[in-house]
Design a protein around this motif. Structure first.
Motif, PDB file in Angstrom:
ATOM      1  N   ILE A  42       0.832  -1.216   0.000  1.00  0.00           N
ATOM      2  CA  ILE A  42       0.000   0.000   0.000  1.00  0.00           C
ATOM      3  C   ILE A  42       0.865   1.264   0.000  1.00  0.00           C
ATOM      4  O   ILE A  42       0.830   2.069   0.931  1.00  0.00           O
ATOM      5  N   GLY A  47       0.306   6.483  10.093  1.00  0.00           N
ATOM      6  CA  GLY A  47      -0.373   7.560   9.393  1.00  0.00           C
ATOM      7  C   GLY A  47      -1.500   8.147  10.226  1.00  0.00           C
ATOM      8  O   GLY A  47      -1.637   9.369  10.336  1.00  0.00           O
ATOM      9  N   ALA A  48      -2.302   7.270  10.812  1.00  0.00           N
ATOM     10  CA  ALA A  48      -3.434   7.748  11.609  1.00  0.00           C
ATOM     11  C   ALA A  48      -2.961   8.656  12.743  1.00  0.00           C
ATOM     12  O   ALA A  48      -3.578   9.687  13.034  1.00  0.00           O
ATOM     13  N   TYR A 102     -10.095   8.926   3.226  1.00  0.00           N
ATOM     14  CA  TYR A 102      -9.573   7.930   4.165  1.00  0.00           C
ATOM     15  C   TYR A 102      -8.443   8.569   4.962  1.00  0.00           C
ATOM     16  O   TYR A 102      -7.477   9.079   4.376  1.00  0.00           O
ATOM     17  N   HIS A 103      -8.573   8.530   6.296  1.00  0.00           N
ATOM     18  CA  HIS A 103      -7.514   9.110   7.119  1.00  0.00           C
ATOM     19  C   HIS A 103      -7.046   8.193   8.234  1.00  0.00           C
ATOM     20  O   HIS A 103      -6.157   8.571   8.986  1.00  0.00           O
ATOM     21  N   ARG A 149      -7.826   4.560  11.125  1.00  0.00           N
ATOM     22  CA  ARG A 149      -8.749   3.665  11.834  1.00  0.00           C
ATOM     23  C   ARG A 149      -8.831   3.935  13.332  1.00  0.00           C
ATOM     24  O   ARG A 149      -9.471   3.166  14.049  1.00  0.00           O
ATOM     25  N   GLU A 191      -6.857  14.655   1.129  1.00  0.00           N
ATOM     26  CA  GLU A 191      -5.831  13.926   0.380  1.00  0.00           C
ATOM     27  C   GLU A 191      -5.808  14.557  -1.017  1.00  0.00           C
ATOM     28  O   GLU A 191      -6.829  14.532  -1.710  1.00  0.00           O
ATOM     29  N   GLU A 231      -7.530   5.359  -0.514  1.00  0.00           N
ATOM     30  CA  GLU A 231      -8.488   4.272  -0.309  1.00  0.00           C
ATOM     31  C   GLU A 231      -9.847   4.594  -0.940  1.00  0.00           C
ATOM     32  O   GLU A 231     -10.622   3.692  -1.254  1.00  0.00           O
ATOM     33  N   ASP A 262      -3.197  15.610   3.551  1.00  0.00           N
ATOM     34  CA  ASP A 262      -2.831  14.263   3.984  1.00  0.00           C
ATOM     35  C   ASP A 262      -2.128  13.602   2.807  1.00  0.00           C
ATOM     36  O   ASP A 262      -2.761  13.120   1.870  1.00  0.00           O
ATOM     37  N   ILE A 305      -0.085  11.040   3.092  1.00  0.00           N
ATOM     38  CA  ILE A 305       0.417   9.761   3.599  1.00  0.00           C
ATOM     39  C   ILE A 305       0.567   8.739   2.472  1.00  0.00           C
ATOM     40  O   ILE A 305       1.536   7.994   2.420  1.00  0.00           O
ATOM     41  N   GLN A 306      -0.394   8.718   1.559  1.00  0.00           N
ATOM     42  CA  GLN A 306      -0.302   7.761   0.452  1.00  0.00           C
ATOM     43  C   GLN A 306       0.351   8.379  -0.798  1.00  0.00           C
ATOM     44  O   GLN A 306       1.049   7.699  -1.537  1.00  0.00           O
ATOM     45  N   LYS A 347       3.952   6.100   5.391  1.00  0.00           N
ATOM     46  CA  LYS A 347       4.156   5.139   4.298  1.00  0.00           C
ATOM     47  C   LYS A 347       5.538   5.241   3.635  1.00  0.00           C
ATOM     48  O   LYS A 347       6.498   4.675   4.114  1.00  0.00           O
TER      49      LYS A 347
END
Ligand code: PLZ
Length: 448
Positions: free
Chosen positions: A72, A133-134, A160-161, A163, A231, A236, A264, A266-267, A293
């Protein structure tokens, strides 16, 4: 030939299946997994890994699979990248942990210096390091609320940020991320995303942004907004690239209303989209940026980087955590960033896009189930629909993904409707491997 840095044979860059996928040893391990690992922990492909490197994952049955997922979007520099391995080995033998808040070390500081250099904008920046990331997103929200004295956080459809409790509230999709896990954190407001494939035809980025501002202004009140969190290319949510002008309009609205713009990344970060960060494509400079990531070549590390005065608004001791900025993860990050610079991995991501997008578009011409081809750099996707409609076909996405897996190509699925096939190869993947991977993907469309 053994690698000079690691003293190991590099993983042969080939796809080679010697058993069915998953093979007998993986199936044995899957049984053990099922008996002992909580059922809630998801599973894409039950192939247990023995080694990985470049664009290849070798499983416990001796199968070599083409990696089109990078865990991912994590191993952008490749799995067990030689310089990362060497840096980690050296650091792990020197010391593994002191807690940066107790007795600090240089690696953490050097990572923050690198983050100040590579993130967008030439203003004074500071960073704080975390593990996931969260956790970075949670801390960005804490900092934004503290710095502005406001509470409302605006997020988008399909976002998506994470869980954790606060990040579940920020994440849009119910199943599997939120179902039954409430109550969720308050003062989170969701507005429409710019989603060109699903928006009404012809709507511009600026118009899509206006649609969001109207809701914020009427339902939240601009003066209550601490931050707008987005993002720049959704992950996601299905690799949704907003219409041109959407992100700059949001950044401008934030500046005009005293709210912070949090990207964000992160990805999308660390060369994935063909720049160091996706915001750069439209010259957007976020006030705060969250990264994780790709930052550390597979070791757990995340960061919040932002305007020095915003980051410094928080009182001493207000930010931290036992492991945040662990020295081994920091050593990995420094080696990762240096590798990205030396090997021009942003350029590599752009080259992947240049080769892959025409092939995906050609595939779209040959079938009536690909509604959209999109993405940027080495973050590319096809959205599957029922022929002649925009109705999502998640079932088909699942079948195509499984057909690829059976042929030894690791692809991922995503999207609010579960109908998006995602390609996230390591940026160092050799051309012949992703060429072969794409061929197998095309065959799956031809046969299903
Ligand atoms: N922000 C933009 O993509 C993680 C989630 C996998 P963590 N995306 C992969 C899964 O099913 O749990 C992600 C992201 C963006 C935040 C996160 C969260 O990062 O390191 O998983 O906490």
């Amino acid at each position: 030939m053994t690698d000079v840095l690691t003293g190991r044979e590099p993983v042969t860059q080939e796809r080679r299946l010697v058993t069915e996928v998953p093979g007998p040893r993986s199936r044995e391990l899957l049984e053990r997994r099922t008996a002992t690992v909580a059922a809630g922990v998801g599973l894409t492909l039950p192939v247990f890994v023995e080694r990985a490197g470049g664009g290849v994952i070798v499983d416990v049955d001796g199968n070599s699979l083409i990696d089109m997922g990078s865990g991912i979007a994590v191993v952008n520099v490749g799995n067990a990248a030689p310089r990362v391995v060497a840096a980690v080995q050296e650091q792990v033998a020197a010391f593994t942990h002191t807690c940066f808040m107790v007795t600090p070390y240089e690696g953490y500081v050097a990572v923050c210096e690198e983050l100040a250099r590579v993130t967008p904008g030439d203003h004074a920046k500071k960073s704080a390091l975390f593990n996931s990331g969260a956790e970075a997103v949670e801390n960005a929200v804490k900092i934004a609320r503290h710095a502005t004295g406001r509470q409302a956080i605006v997020v988008f459809d399909h976002a998506y940020h994470g869980r954790t409790n606060l990040t579940m509230a920020l994440t849009a999709k119910n199943m599997p991320y939120k179902q039954g896990f409430g109550p969720f954190a308050g003062e989170v407001y969701r507005v429409p995303m710019s989603y060109p494939f699903r928006d009404e035809a012809g709507i511009t980025g600026a118009q899509a942004a206006r649609r969001a501002f109207d809701l914020i202004e009427s339902q939240v009140g601009a003066a209550n907004v601490a931050a707008v969190l987005i993002e720049p290319v959704q992950g996601e949510g299905g690799f949704v690239v907003p219409a041109e002008g959407f992100l700059p309009a949001i950044a401008e609205w934030c500046t005009g209303n005293g709210a912070l713009f949090i990207a964000d990344e992160i990805q999308t970060g660390f060369c994935r989209t063909g720049d160091w960060f996706a915001c750069e494509a439209e010259g957007v400079v976020p006030d705060l940026i969250t990264t994780a990531k790709g930052i550390a070549g597979g070791l757990p590390l995340s960061a919040v980087t932002g305007r020095a005065e915003v980051m410094d608004a928080v009182h001493g001791g207000g930010l931290g955590g036992t492991y945040g900025g662990n020295p081994v993860a920091c050593a990995a990050a420094l080696a990762t960033i240096q590798t990205m610079r030396d090997e021009d991995l942003a350029g590599a991501a752009r080259a992947i896009e240049a080769t892959m997008v025409p092939r995906l578009r050609a595939l779209q011409q040959r079938t009536d189930v690909i509604g959209d081809v999109r993405g940027r750099g080495a973050m590319l996707a096809v959205e599957l629909v029922r022929p002649g409609t925009t109705e999502p076909d998640a079932d088909l996405a699942g079948r195509i993904a499984r057909a690829c897996h059976a042929q030894g190509v690791v692809v991922l699925t995503a999207g609010t409707f579960g109908n998006v096939l995602c390609l996230l190869p390591p940026l160092v993947i050799p051309d012949h491997l992703f060429d072969e991977g794409l061929g197998i993907l095309a065959d799956a469309f031809a046969t299903l």
